[in-house]
Motif scaffolding. Structure first.
Motif, PDB file in Angstrom:
ATOM      1  N   ASN A  74       0.878  -1.165   0.000  1.00 27.85           N
ATOM      2  CA  ASN A  74       0.000   0.000   0.000  1.00 27.85           C
ATOM      3  C   ASN A  74       0.917   1.217   0.000  1.00 27.85           C
ATOM      4  O   ASN A  74       1.718   1.386   0.915  1.00 27.85           O
ATOM      5  N   LYS A  75       0.805   2.064  -0.997  1.00 32.65           N
ATOM      6  CA  LYS A  75       1.707   3.206  -1.126  1.00 32.65           C
ATOM      7  C   LYS A  75       1.236   4.437  -0.357  1.00 32.65           C
ATOM      8  O   LYS A  75       1.959   5.418  -0.274  1.00 32.65           O
ATOM      9  N   VAL A  76       0.031   4.426   0.189  1.00 32.29           N
ATOM     10  CA  VAL A  76      -0.496   5.629   0.829  1.00 32.29           C
ATOM     11  C   VAL A  76      -0.761   5.454   2.324  1.00 32.29           C
ATOM     12  O   VAL A  76      -1.217   6.375   2.976  1.00 32.29           O
ATOM     13  N   LYS A  77      -0.448   4.318   2.878  1.00 33.88           N
ATOM     14  CA  LYS A  77      -0.705   4.033   4.289  1.00 33.88           C
ATOM     15  C   LYS A  77       0.168   4.892   5.204  1.00 33.88           C
ATOM     16  O   LYS A  77       1.346   5.081   4.942  1.00 33.88           O
ATOM     17  N   ASP A  78      -0.422   5.394   6.299  1.00 30.97           N
ATOM     18  CA  ASP A  78       0.384   6.025   7.346  1.00 30.97           C
ATOM     19  C   ASP A  78       1.124   4.912   8.072  1.00 30.97           C
ATOM     20  O   ASP A  78       0.516   3.931   8.517  1.00 30.97           O
ATOM     21  N   LEU A  79       2.435   5.056   8.184  1.00 33.64           N
ATOM     22  CA  LEU A  79       3.253   3.988   8.766  1.00 33.64           C
ATOM     23  C   LEU A  79       3.073   3.904  10.273  1.00 33.64           C
ATOM     24  O   LEU A  79       2.886   4.904  10.956  1.00 33.64           O
ATOM     25  N   GLU A  80       3.181   2.666  10.764  1.00 30.33           N
ATOM     26  CA  GLU A  80       3.128   2.379  12.190  1.00 30.33           C
ATOM     27  C   GLU A  80       4.308   1.481  12.532  1.00 30.33           C
ATOM     28  O   GLU A  80       4.844   0.788  11.662  1.00 30.33           O
ATOM     29  N   ILE A 110      10.579   5.206   0.654  1.00 26.82           N
ATOM     30  CA  ILE A 110       9.720   4.063   0.947  1.00 26.82           C
ATOM     31  C   ILE A 110       8.748   3.846  -0.207  1.00 26.82           C
ATOM     32  O   ILE A 110       8.007   4.750  -0.588  1.00 26.82           O
ATOM     33  N   VAL A 111       8.787   2.649  -0.766  1.00 21.67           N
ATOM     34  CA  VAL A 111       7.911   2.284  -1.875  1.00 21.67           C
ATOM     35  C   VAL A 111       6.504   2.039  -1.352  1.00 21.67           C
ATOM     36  O   VAL A 111       5.522   2.428  -1.969  1.00 21.67           O
ATOM     37  N   GLY A 112       6.397   1.383  -0.213  1.00 21.74           N
ATOM     38  CA  GLY A 112       5.090   1.109   0.369  1.00 21.74           C
ATOM     39  C   GLY A 112       5.195   0.185   1.558  1.00 21.74           C
ATOM     40  O   GLY A 112       6.264  -0.322   1.887  1.00 21.74           O
ATOM     41  N   ALA A 113       4.056  -0.026   2.218  1.00 23.97           N
ATOM     42  CA  ALA A 113       3.953  -0.938   3.356  1.00 23.97           C
ATOM     43  C   ALA A 113       3.223  -2.196   2.910  1.00 23.97           C
ATOM     44  O   ALA A 113       2.187  -2.123   2.244  1.00 23.97           O
ATOM     45  N   CYS A 114       3.765  -3.343   3.268  1.00 23.58           N
ATOM     46  CA  CYS A 114       3.183  -4.622   2.877  1.00 23.58           C
ATOM     47  C   CYS A 114       1.886  -4.865   3.657  1.00 23.58           C
ATOM     48  O   CYS A 114       1.845  -4.693   4.871  1.00 23.58           O
ATOM     49  N   PHE A 115       0.834  -5.249   2.937  1.00 20.96           N
ATOM     50  CA  PHE A 115      -0.403  -5.597   3.634  1.00 20.96           C
ATOM     51  C   PHE A 115      -0.874  -7.006   3.299  1.00 20.96           C
ATOM     52  O   PHE A 115      -1.722  -7.557   3.985  1.00 20.96           O
TER      53      PHE A 115
END
Length: 135
Positions: free
Chosen positions: A8-14, A118-123
């Motif tokens: 997901n390229k638009v997620k706020d990171l946690e 950062i390219v994105g967060a894995c979901f």
């Protein structure tokens, strides 16, 4: 096992998110960019410490039961040996490390990861057998 990560390229990171980011090894202009997959350990403004193989976040020891072995001393990009670290994560960056810390290159070696790398967060993770699972 070879897997495909769906991001997901638009997620706020946690903290704990698995991210894919681009970096240049040793920050030389001639090095080609590489993609790395690591977990977000700390966010902007967090105080991070490593001492005696243990990870501290904002002064509190983190229980990382998923790590199979204690962190050993590591080499920085200039060949210096380190066994401890203390820093505040700067704005616009995260501190990221993987599960196999003694055999991987991550923020303790190359520094904090700028958000724009950062390219994105894995979901989702797609296994070779076609099964989907969450990280």
């Amino acid at each position: 096992e070879r897997v495909t990560l769906i991001v997901n390229k638009v997620k706020d990171l946690e903290r704990g998110d698995i991210i894919i980011y681009q970096c240049h090894w040793r920050d030389t202009p001639s090095s080609s960019p590489h993609h790395r997959v690591k977990s977000v350990i700390s966010l902007p403004g967090d105080r991070l410490g490593i001492k005696d193989g243990e990870l501290y976040l904002n002064g509190v020891l983190r229980n990382e039961g998923y790590i199979k072995e204690a962190m050993l001393p590591w080499l920085d990009q200039n060949g210096g040996i380190h066994s401890s670290l203390s820093l505040t994560v700067p704005d616009g960056c995260v501190f990221a490390m993987g599960d196999n810390r003694n055999n991987s290159t991550a923020s303790r070696v190359i520094g904090c990861v700028p958000m724009d790398k950062i390219v994105g967060a894995c979901f989702l993770i797609l296994s070779e057998n076609g099964k989907l699972r969450t990280p």
